[in-house]
Design an enzyme around this catalytic site. Structure first.
Site, PDB file in Angstrom:
ATOM      1  N   TRP A 157       0.860  -1.024   0.044  1.00  0.00           N
ATOM      2  CA  TRP A 157      -0.131   0.148   0.401  1.00  0.00           C
ATOM      3  C   TRP A 157       0.749   1.280  -0.087  1.00  0.00           C
ATOM      4  CZ3 TRP A 157      -0.198   4.213   4.071  1.00  0.00           C
ATOM      5  CH2 TRP A 157      -0.870   4.905   3.295  1.00  0.00           C
ATOM      6  N   HIS A 158       2.067   1.037   0.821  1.00  0.00           N
ATOM      7  CA  HIS A 158       2.626   2.072   0.588  1.00  0.00           C
ATOM      8  C   HIS A 158       3.696   2.518  -0.158  1.00  0.00           C
ATOM      9  CE1 HIS A 158       2.861   1.626   4.938  1.00  0.00           C
ATOM     10  NE2 HIS A 158       2.540   2.631   5.188  1.00  0.00           N
ATOM     11  N   GLY A 159       3.533   2.016  -1.651  1.00  0.00           N
ATOM     12  CA  GLY A 159       4.736   2.159  -2.945  1.00  0.00           C
ATOM     13  C   GLY A 159       4.803   1.076  -3.549  1.00  0.00           C
ATOM     14  N   PHE A 199       2.877   8.327  -1.286  1.00  0.00           N
ATOM     15  CA  PHE A 199       1.877   7.501  -1.178  1.00  0.00           C
ATOM     16  C   PHE A 199       0.457   6.938  -1.426  1.00  0.00           C
ATOM     17  CE2 PHE A 199       4.928   6.270   2.630  1.00  0.00           C
ATOM     18  CZ  PHE A 199       5.966   5.461   1.917  1.00  0.00           C
TER      19      PHE A 199
END
Lengths: 297, 480
Positions: free
Chosen positions: B325-327, B480
């Site tokens: 989800w962060h990247g 993000f």
């Protein structure tokens, strides 16, 4: 709500008061820019030689060594855009101006402006880079300069040790006369390189205007330490030479490149700036060259 | 618009005044003003991407209404999947398209197949991961009949784009935030004062702690090949405080700003670096995301029910998805997996709910055992952050190899050592304030009841913000 606004007002009041005091102090305080502009405008009608360029020229050309009355309006990170603007703004008030020395160094053709310093030209010289709008910066100098800058540097700055705009380094900083320092310095300069076409256009226009006003522009490149020269990108050095010689030939203006001669370490402050002794020596040499021009003319 | 910008400093008071003085406490007008202000806030960055938010709002609003009208489970499921596909479709395209394409090409090249294609130059819309998850929570909760769908488009739009938390959270659950848009809001003095206090604390965390640490973290991570082991450790520690100051600082400003408008957002950080084990850390770090994944992914997958293998599988899924989800980078996936590895032994031995209360509650200092547990957890976290910060997996592995080299006991080889020491001192002051304020919702929530002391602390923080502000850095979580 009333209670909130009242509380907020009482809380903010001391901060606001401090801010206003700083604002007054900073606007009133002395700075090298302020000092130079004041002197430059006051002495305008006496100036016969005007020195322009960046810190190389500001620290490296001593007006006291010239026979003609010289004023050094060079400044750290000053670009050709501002060289031109500073001169043209006062040109009508300098009836005796004969020569304009424009220092063109390794990086001069690649620097349009220095964002962090543009504001000083706006505040003290009333010159705006590309007509930028400074609405917020005019409202608050403290905001524009930053609190840290304001408190640490600006307010601490006393009267600077300058003579006709020349700001000397009195000694040699031996700890930075070495290859790593030179590498770092070149790297720093190259990191700021931008597109050069506009800069050359500016230089061309500047020279044209000076010639129209019967003032002789002289392009110079000041000496740097061998460690610095050894670390320069040879392609860039050669390209610079081609560009400057082209301009010099086209407009028939002198170009004095002083980087070829070797000078002792004791004449430098660091790898790319002369100290007071270096400035004295170079200024004497420049004076002789100008005398030569005078004789020819 | 950045919270720590002059633009926001002008924007916020204007919206505040209009909100309380011009709307005459009219709920519809207040919601409309919030929507317009939020669109302006977002459009300040890039107005083109407003269309994405508006489209997402309209899709989820319509699906919510359609869900109430549909009785058939299969049709309801279809509607829910439409919402999920639209929202995750946008997210997938903008955030993960190039990542999947790159890996697809690499995978085929391993099999000896050369695929000629090029990646797209895609700009990631700020905050897309945050508002996508927020709108998804609405559709899922309506589908689960936990929430009645709204017919008020303005209130729903305000919920989706509420400017304080639009671009970096906290990711609000529709069941918590949306009803607040239906309730009449009156100005609450204590709430507003508390909001101002939390904004101040958030600014201190961001401008003083995060931005100063960032300068050195960037310098060390960007030149890690030339740094000795002690410097690399210092770099990882600086990043550890940078990301905490940056993200929790943003959350504090968001929560504080919301309170000025009469809203309560969920707590997003709860002193995570005082955790005694990784399970506790994850209950205290980015709470809105962890609980989102718990409610909408972990529990539907079976959670911790079922056999050991199911537990292990679910734990890995939730941590890896959280990392992803962060990247779109393998570094985030490894960061997630590493946290799963930290977490598993605690969960499998049923120790994951040992430390529910804040450490050393009612005491000034922790016991030796608590202190050691905190240090070990902190070190594990610092280690994991290396993967999070590194540009590539190779970079992370080389960084770690550098830490375990024979230069571990040498003095740090970093420029401007005086400023490093000053920054460490600021971090130390920050830790102290957080430690003494750890029973509150944020560091300075419960300061002295004696006004001069309280105001003295606030002025001290303001002076620090003014004098020690680091070079402005964009909020990390914007990417993000």
């Amino acid at each position: 709500m009333k209670q909130f606004i009242k509380g907020l007002f009482f809380f903010i009041f001391p901060i606001l008061a401090l801010f206003i005091i700083l604002e007054i102090l900073v606007r009133d305080s002395n700075s090298l820019y302020k000092e130079k502009w004041k002197e430059y405008t006051a002495k305008a009608d006496s100036i016969e030689i005007l020195v322009l360029g960046n810190s190389h020229a500001m620290n490296g050309i001593d007006p006291r060594e010239f026979d003609l009355f010289t004023y050094n309006m060079a400044f750290g990170s000053q670009t050709i855009y501002f060289d031109k603007a500073i001169t043209l703004k006062q040109i009508k008030k300098m009836p005796n101006l004969k020569y304009v020395l424009v220092s063109i160094d390794y990086h001069s053709l690649y620097y349009t402006h220095n964002k962090a310093r543009d504001i000083f030209y706006h505040y003290y010289y009333k010159i705006d880079y590309n007509k930028k709008n400074y609405f917020i910066e005019d409202l608050s100098w403290v905001y524009a300069l930053g609190f840290k800058q304001t408190i640490r540097e600006h307010l601490q700055r006393g009267k600077t040790n300058s003579y006709n705009g020349f700001v000397p380094h009195n000694t040699t900083n031996w700890s930075v006369i070495n290859t790593p320092s030179a590498e770092k310095r070149v790297e720093q300069l190259e990191a700021g390189f931008r597109e050069k076409n506009n800069i050359i256009n500016n230089l061309n226009e500047f020279i044209k205007t000076l010639k129209k006003e019967k003032i002789t522009p002289i392009l110079i490149t000041l000496p740097c330490h061998k460690y610095f020269n050894e670390n320069l990108n040879k392609d860039i050095v050669n390209k610079n030479l081609v560009e400057i010689n082209k301009i010099s030939d086209f407009y028939d203006v002198p170009y004095w490149n002083l980087t070829n001669k070797k000078y002792p370490d004791s004449l430098f402050y660091n790898v790319d700036h002369l100290n007071i002794h270096g400035a004295k020596k170079i200024s004497k040499e420049l004076n002789i060259k100008i005398q030569g021009l005078n004789n020819v003319l | 618009m950045l919270f720590n910008s002059i633009d926001f400093a002008i924007f916020l008071p204007i919206v505040f005044i209009l909100y309380w003085f011009l709307t005459n406490n009219n709920l519809k007008l207040q919601n409309l003003l919030i929507t317009i202000a939020s669109y302006l806030f977002y459009g300040w960055w890039d107005w083109r991407f407003l269309s994405l938010i508006i489209f997402s709002t309209l899709v989820d609003y319509s699906i919510g209404i359609a869900l109430t009208k549909q009785k058939k489970t299969s049709h309801r499921k279809l509607l829910l999947w439409t919402s999920i596909l639209v929202n995750l479709g946008f997210l997938g395209f903008f955030k993960y398209y190039n990542f999947f394409l790159d890996n697809f090409i690499t995978a085929f090249s391993f099999l000896g197949q050369d695929i000629q294609t090029s990646t797209l130059n895609i700009v990631l819309p700020v905050g897309i991961s945050f508002y996508t998850f927020q709108t998804l929570s609405y559709s899922i909760d309506v589908y689960r009949r936990k929430l009645k769908p709204t017919k008020d488009l303005i209130a729903f739009s305000a919920f989706v784009c509420f400017f304080p938390q639009l671009v970096a959270g906290p990711i609000e659950r529709a069941t918590h935030l949306l009803p607040q848009f239906y309730e009449k809001r009156k100005f609450d003095y204590s709430k507003a004062v508390d909001g101002m206090r939390q904004i101040l604390w958030g600014l201190f965390k961001k401008v003083v702690i995060a931005d100063n640490c960032a300068q050195f973290a960037n310098q060390i991570f960007n030149n890690s090949d030339d740094m000795n082991a002690s410097t690399l450790i210092l770099g990882a520690i600086f990043f550890t405080f940078q990301i905490y100051g940056d993200f929790s600082g943003y959350s504090d400003i968001a929560i504080g700003t919301s309170r000025l408008f009469g809203f309560d957002l969920m707590q997003n950080f709860n002193f995570p670096y005082f955790s005694r084990d990784i399970a506790e850390f994850w209950r205290r770090w980015h709470i809105s995301l962890s609980t989102w994944f718990r409610d909408y992914l972990y529990i539907p997958l079976g959670g911790s029910r079922g056999g050991t293998w199911i537990k292990i599988r679910n734990t890995f899924i939730i941590f890896i998805v959280s990392g992803f989800w962060h990247g779109a980078n393998w570094t985030f996936i490894i960061w997630g997996a590493l946290n799963a590895i930290y977490f598993l032994p605690i969960m499998l031995t049923n120790n994951n709910r040992n430390n529910l209360d804040i450490v050393a509650k009612g005491k000034y200092s922790p016991s030796i055992k608590e202190f050691l547990s905190m240090i070990i957890t902190f070190m594990l976290t610092v280690f994991a952050w290396i993967f999070f910060r590194a540009n590539t997996l190779d970079h992370a592995l080389n960084y770690i190899a550098g830490i375990f080299s024979n230069t571990l006991l040498s003095t740090p080889n970093i420029e401007n050592l005086n400023k490093v020491i000053l920054t460490l001192c600021l971090v130390f002051v920050f830790i102290l304030i957080e430690w003494f304020g750890r029973t509150g919702k944020y560091g300075i929530e419960k300061t002295s009841s004696y006004k001069p002391v309280r105001w003295g602390l606030y002025y001290f923080l303001i002076l620090c913000i003014i004098y020690f502000q680091g070079e402005e850095q964009q909020f990390i979580y914007f990417q993000f």
